[in-house]
Design an enzyme around this catalytic site. Structure first.
Site, PDB file in Angstrom:
ATOM      1  N   LYS A   5      39.213  49.082  45.341  1.00 54.05           N
ATOM      2  CA  LYS A   5      39.891  48.883  44.045  1.00 54.05           C
ATOM      3  C   LYS A   5      39.256  47.641  43.380  1.00 54.05           C
ATOM      4  CE  LYS A   5      44.293  47.368  42.469  1.00 54.05           C
ATOM      5  NZ  LYS A   5      44.305  45.888  42.903  1.00 54.05           N
ATOM      6  N   ASN A   6      39.619  46.523  44.249  1.00 52.67           N
ATOM      7  CA  ASN A   6      39.619  45.045  43.957  1.00 52.67           C
ATOM      8  C   ASN A   6      37.914  44.655  43.460  1.00 52.67           C
ATOM      9  OD1 ASN A   6      42.262  44.995  43.604  1.00 52.67           O
ATOM     10  ND2 ASN A   6      42.735  43.648  45.555  1.00 52.67           N
ATOM     11  N   ARG A  60      46.197  43.507  35.875  1.00 58.10           N
ATOM     12  CA  ARG A  60      45.837  42.107  36.122  1.00 58.10           C
ATOM     13  C   ARG A  60      44.391  42.129  35.941  1.00 58.10           C
ATOM     14  NH1 ARG A  60      48.193  37.415  36.653  1.00 58.10           N
ATOM     15  NH2 ARG A  60      46.949  36.111  38.058  1.00 58.10           N
ATOM     16  N   CYS A  65      50.567  43.738  39.134  1.00 61.76           N
ATOM     17  CA  CYS A  65      51.790  43.979  39.856  1.00 61.76           C
ATOM     18  C   CYS A  65      52.524  42.808  39.892  1.00 61.76           C
ATOM     19  CB  CYS A  65      51.202  44.171  41.108  1.00 61.76           C
ATOM     20  SG  CYS A  65      50.743  45.830  41.640  1.00 61.76           S
ATOM     21  N   ARG A 106      52.173  34.453  38.281  1.00 58.57           N
ATOM     22  CA  ARG A 106      50.912  34.694  38.675  1.00 58.57           C
ATOM     23  C   ARG A 106      49.817  33.673  37.895  1.00 58.57           C
ATOM     24  NH1 ARG A 106      49.568  40.890  40.876  1.00 58.57           N
ATOM     25  NH2 ARG A 106      47.681  39.628  41.345  1.00 58.57           N
ATOM     26  N   PRO A 107      49.592  32.556  38.148  1.00 56.25           N
ATOM     27  CA  PRO A 107      49.022  31.605  37.396  1.00 56.25           C
ATOM     28  C   PRO A 107      47.393  31.925  37.179  1.00 56.25           C
ATOM     29  CG  PRO A 107      49.507  30.703  39.361  1.00 56.25           C
ATOM     30  CD  PRO A 107      50.078  31.943  39.603  1.00 56.25           C
ATOM     31  N   ASP A 131      45.519  29.008  36.273  1.00 56.58           N
ATOM     32  CA  ASP A 131      45.159  27.792  36.112  1.00 56.58           C
ATOM     33  C   ASP A 131      43.649  27.338  36.682  1.00 56.58           C
ATOM     34  OD1 ASP A 131      46.903  27.852  38.446  1.00 56.58           O
ATOM     35  OD2 ASP A 131      46.057  25.885  38.913  1.00 56.58           O
ATOM     36  N   GLN A 132      43.379  27.870  37.948  1.00 56.93           N
ATOM     37  CA  GLN A 132      42.049  27.869  38.673  1.00 56.93           C
ATOM     38  C   GLN A 132      40.868  28.613  37.625  1.00 56.93           C
ATOM     39  OE1 GLN A 132      41.896  25.489  41.163  1.00 56.93           O
ATOM     40  NE2 GLN A 132      44.027  25.267  40.453  1.00 56.93           N
ATOM     41  N   ASP A 150      47.769  41.814  51.362  1.00 56.65           N
ATOM     42  CA  ASP A 150      47.643  43.171  50.812  1.00 56.65           C
ATOM     43  C   ASP A 150      48.179  44.335  51.576  1.00 56.65           C
ATOM     44  OD1 ASP A 150      47.178  42.103  48.174  1.00 56.65           O
ATOM     45  OD2 ASP A 150      45.599  42.676  47.976  1.00 56.65           O
ATOM     46  N   ARG A 172      48.046  53.237  41.027  1.00 58.91           N
ATOM     47  CA  ARG A 172      47.076  51.992  40.408  1.00 58.91           C
ATOM     48  C   ARG A 172      45.961  52.038  41.450  1.00 58.91           C
ATOM     49  NH1 ARG A 172      50.332  47.843  37.081  1.00 58.91           N
ATOM     50  NH2 ARG A 172      48.043  47.232  37.080  1.00 58.91           N
TER      51      ARG A 172
HETATM   52  N1  EPU Z   1      46.616  31.128  42.079  1.00 60.55           N
HETATM   53  C1  EPU Z   1      46.929  29.668  41.455  1.00 60.55           C
HETATM   54  N2  EPU Z   1      46.120  29.648  40.476  1.00 60.55           N
HETATM   55  C2  EPU Z   1      45.150  30.528  40.202  1.00 60.55           C
HETATM   56  C3  EPU Z   1      45.109  31.763  40.628  1.00 60.55           C
HETATM   57  C4  EPU Z   1      45.691  31.982  41.660  1.00 60.55           C
HETATM   58  O1  EPU Z   1      47.774  29.215  41.904  1.00 60.55           O
HETATM   59  O2  EPU Z   1      44.456  30.212  38.936  1.00 60.55           O
HETATM   60  C5  EPU Z   1      47.423  31.337  43.517  1.00 60.55           C
HETATM   61  C6  EPU Z   1      48.372  32.565  43.333  1.00 60.55           C
HETATM   62  O3  EPU Z   1      49.600  32.177  42.680  1.00 60.55           O
HETATM   63  C7  EPU Z   1      48.561  32.810  44.860  1.00 60.55           C
HETATM   64  C8  EPU Z   1      46.944  32.464  45.421  1.00 60.55           C
HETATM   65  O4  EPU Z   1      46.422  31.341  44.417  1.00 60.55           O
HETATM   66  O5  EPU Z   1      49.308  32.064  45.394  1.00 60.55           O
HETATM   67  C9  EPU Z   1      45.959  33.822  45.393  1.00 60.55           C
HETATM   68  O6  EPU Z   1      45.776  34.479  44.488  1.00 60.55           O
HETATM   69  P1  EPU Z   1      44.436  35.179  43.946  1.00 60.55           P
HETATM   70  O7  EPU Z   1      43.885  34.471  42.516  1.00 60.55           O
HETATM   71  O8  EPU Z   1      43.666  35.401  44.970  1.00 60.55           O
HETATM   72  O9  EPU Z   1      45.051  36.416  43.628  1.00 60.55           O
HETATM   73  P2  EPU Z   1      44.583  37.437  42.551  1.00 60.55           P
HETATM   74  O10 EPU Z   1      42.933  37.188  42.048  1.00 60.55           O
HETATM   75  O11 EPU Z   1      45.414  37.409  40.870  1.00 60.55           O
HETATM   76  C10 EPU Z   1      43.815  39.259  44.101  1.00 60.55           C
HETATM   77  C11 EPU Z   1      43.995  40.795  44.180  1.00 60.55           C
HETATM   78  C12 EPU Z   1      45.336  40.927  44.842  1.00 60.55           C
HETATM   79  C13 EPU Z   1      45.794  40.282  46.049  1.00 60.55           C
HETATM   80  C14 EPU Z   1      45.178  38.584  45.757  1.00 60.55           C
HETATM   81  C15 EPU Z   1      44.965  37.863  47.157  1.00 60.55           C
HETATM   82  C16 EPU Z   1      42.982  41.668  42.301  1.00 60.55           C
HETATM   83  C17 EPU Z   1      42.822  42.704  40.998  1.00 60.55           C
HETATM   84  N3  EPU Z   1      43.927  41.364  42.865  1.00 60.55           N
HETATM   85  O12 EPU Z   1      44.556  38.766  43.112  1.00 60.55           O
HETATM   86  O13 EPU Z   1      45.477  42.141  45.030  1.00 60.55           O
HETATM   87  O14 EPU Z   1      46.825  40.198  46.693  1.00 60.55           O
HETATM   88  O15 EPU Z   1      43.825  38.629  45.220  1.00 60.55           O
HETATM   89  O16 EPU Z   1      44.014  38.464  47.873  1.00 60.55           O
HETATM   90  O17 EPU Z   1      41.810  41.600  42.965  1.00 60.55           O
HETATM   91  C18 EPU Z   1      46.712  44.439  45.469  1.00 60.55           C
HETATM   92  O18 EPU Z   1      45.573  44.631  45.550  1.00 60.55           O
HETATM   93  O19 EPU Z   1      47.745  44.889  45.774  1.00 60.55           O
HETATM   94  C19 EPU Z   1      46.676  42.915  45.036  1.00 60.55           C
HETATM   95  C20 EPU Z   1      47.825  42.305  44.446  1.00 60.55           C
END
Ligand code: EPU
Length: 433
Positions: free
Chosen positions: A23-24, A94, A118, A124-125, A127-128, A308, A400
């Site tokens: 999925k991801n 997302r 989710c 879920r910021p 900013d990065q 996850d 999903r």
């Molecule tokens: N974070 C920041 N700033 C940012 C981005 C992230 O502070 O700009 C923080 C988040 O708040 C969190 C950490 O960094 O504490 C990790 O977030 P990440 O950006 O890695 O998560 P994501 O890209 O939004 C993806 C997966 C999630 C999975 C996370 C961590 C997708 C679509 N989603 O989310 O998957 O939990 O990586 O591995 O790829 C799931 O599949 O159930 C799911 C939630």
């Protein structure tokens, strides 16, 4: 109309099942096709609702999408002309944030509805992601539910240090950088298998990305990408979820179409818990016939234990002898599901990022709700392990990310079915389906 799963628990699982595409990876590779003015044939696409929503978003933007077979699509984004995507649908997924990076890469500008997805109960910021786009010359605004980004002089290669290891930011910067002028370096990059898969996809279309899978990724911008075909890797978390299910119920299941190396972080913990995992080239045989043992888990970015898989493994640990400690190292909050497990007789105490799980003899079936995708998967595992009947609500979250969950579980002997019911009515008057 809503749907619930009805699970008659307590049976060990036996047989074989096959894992779908990741999925991801899929939810990043589909938006990445926006960078290519040609046909991309994508194979091993999982049939899940997040993918359907993203394909619909691309179609609304002018992409031509042809279904070759159940898991293969030809996606042609050559006719996409407008760098904006402001559909309401985007607020539900997302991963629609990847459309920002892809549009910036293709047009040097993007106007996109804020991503949804989710909700673990916290913010879920992004900013990065914004830090990366800004370093590459884009001005980024977030207002009225829209993200607007524009690089007046085009996207330029840059050096970006991520303050947190972020999957989304790493991929989004790769997308924005693939066609940029010059070289981009991402330091403290995420290393998940799907990061490598997205880089491999882009490279197979002519991009120049090196280092994916390490914490420094270099992207040398190229003039254009060409079409081609690419097959998505198997889903690490889907495989881990079924491994956890077998650990919980006991039995023996051959899980096919996996990359065993990607499962190492999960396999190691299951082995500590008394589960046997035998690796083949592209399969794992998971067996448990003895008691489950306690362990401690800390979730971390890859190659650490995946967040996850945290709810699923916590559910199994409810049935282990002794007390296990779980520390959530990625998300600030991801324990909403615990209150559902308590209804089934689990003994868990949550304090901030830590959950203390005291093993119990058995879980007992109850009506429970899925609060997010992996929490929902955990409810299914709890239902499979529990004595009696469990009703799992909120399954739109589960669908999903899990293709044919019911069919796959039935194939290994689980007693699980759907029940459709009008939203207002009580479950007693529903048709079982
Ligand atoms: N974070 C920041 N700033 C940012 C981005 C992230 O502070 O700009 C923080 C988040 O708040 C969190 C950490 O960094 O504490 C990790 O977030 P990440 O950006 O890695 O998560 P994501 O890209 O939004 C993806 C997966 C999630 C999975 C996370 C961590 C997708 C679509 N989603 O989310 O998957 O939990 O990586 O591995 O790829 C799931 O599949 O159930 C799911 C939630």
């Amino acid at each position: 109309m809503s749907t619930k799963y009805i699970i008659n628990g307590g049976n060990p699982l036996f047989g074989e099942l096959e894992i779908s595409g990741a999925k991801n990876a899929a939810v990043a590779i589909i938006p990445a096709t926006l960078l290519v003015k040609d046909v991309c044939r994508i194979e091993n696409i999982p049939q899940i609702s997040d993918v359907t929503m993203l394909l619909n978003i691309l179609k609304s933007m002018g992409a031509e999408i042809r279904t070759v077979n159940k898991h293969t699509m030809d996606i042609d984004c050559s006719k996409v002309k407008d760098p904006s995507a402001t559909f309401d649908l985007m607020r539900k997924v997302r991963a629609s944030y990847y459309i920002i990076g892809a549009l910036l890469g293709r047009f040097g500008e993007a106007t996109v509805a804020m991503p949804g997805g989710c909700n673990f109960g916290g913010v879920r910021p992004i900013d990065q992601h914004v830090k990366g786009f800004t370093a590459m010359g884009a001005e980024v605004d977030q207002n009225n539910g829209l993200v607007t980004a524009k690089a007046e002089n085009g996207m330029k290669g840059s050096s970006i240090y991520l303050d947190v290891v972020s999957v989304g930011a790493t991929i989004n910067i790769m997308l924005a950088a693939s066609l940029a002028d010059g070289t981009t370096v991402i330091e403290n990059a995420a290393r998940e298998p799907h990061i490598v898969d997205v880089a491999n996809f882009l490279n197979s279309m002519g991009a120049d990305i090196r280092g994916a899978g390490t914490n420094v990724i270099k992207i040398r911008g190229v003039k254009e990408l060409h079409g081609g075909s690419y097959s998505i890797i198997p889903d690490q978390i889907e495989a881990g979820t079924y491994m956890a299910a077998v650990a919980g119920t006991g039995g023996q299941v051959l899980i096919k179409n996996v990359i065993p190396k990607h499962l190492d972080c999960i396999t190691r913990k299951l082995v500590e818990m008394g589960v046997t995992v035998e690796e083949g080239d592209d399969c794992v045989l998971v067996k448990r016939d003895g008691p489950l043992k306690r362990t401690n888990i800390k979730t971390l970015p890859y190659p650490g234990f995946p967040t996850d898989m945290q709810p699923q493994i916590a559910t199994v640990l409810c049935l282990a002898s002794g007390t296990s400690i779980i520390t959530e190292g990625v998300w600030a909050t991801r324990y909403k599901y615990v209150y559902e497990l308590l209804k089934m007789g689990a003994k868990i105490q949550v304090d901030g990022r830590t959950a203390v799980v005291e093993g119990v003899e058995r879980l007992t079936g109850a009506p429970v709700t899925s609060y997010d995708l992996r929490a929902g998967a955990a409810m299914v595992i709890a239902g499979l392990c529990a004595q009696g009947v469990t009703e799992v609500d909120g399954i739109n979250y589960i669908e999903r990310g899990y293709e044919n969950l019911i069919e796959k579980l039935r194939g290994v002997g689980a007693d699980i079915s759907y029940v459709n019911y009008p939203d207002e009515e009580n479950l007693n008057s529903k048709d079982a389906g």
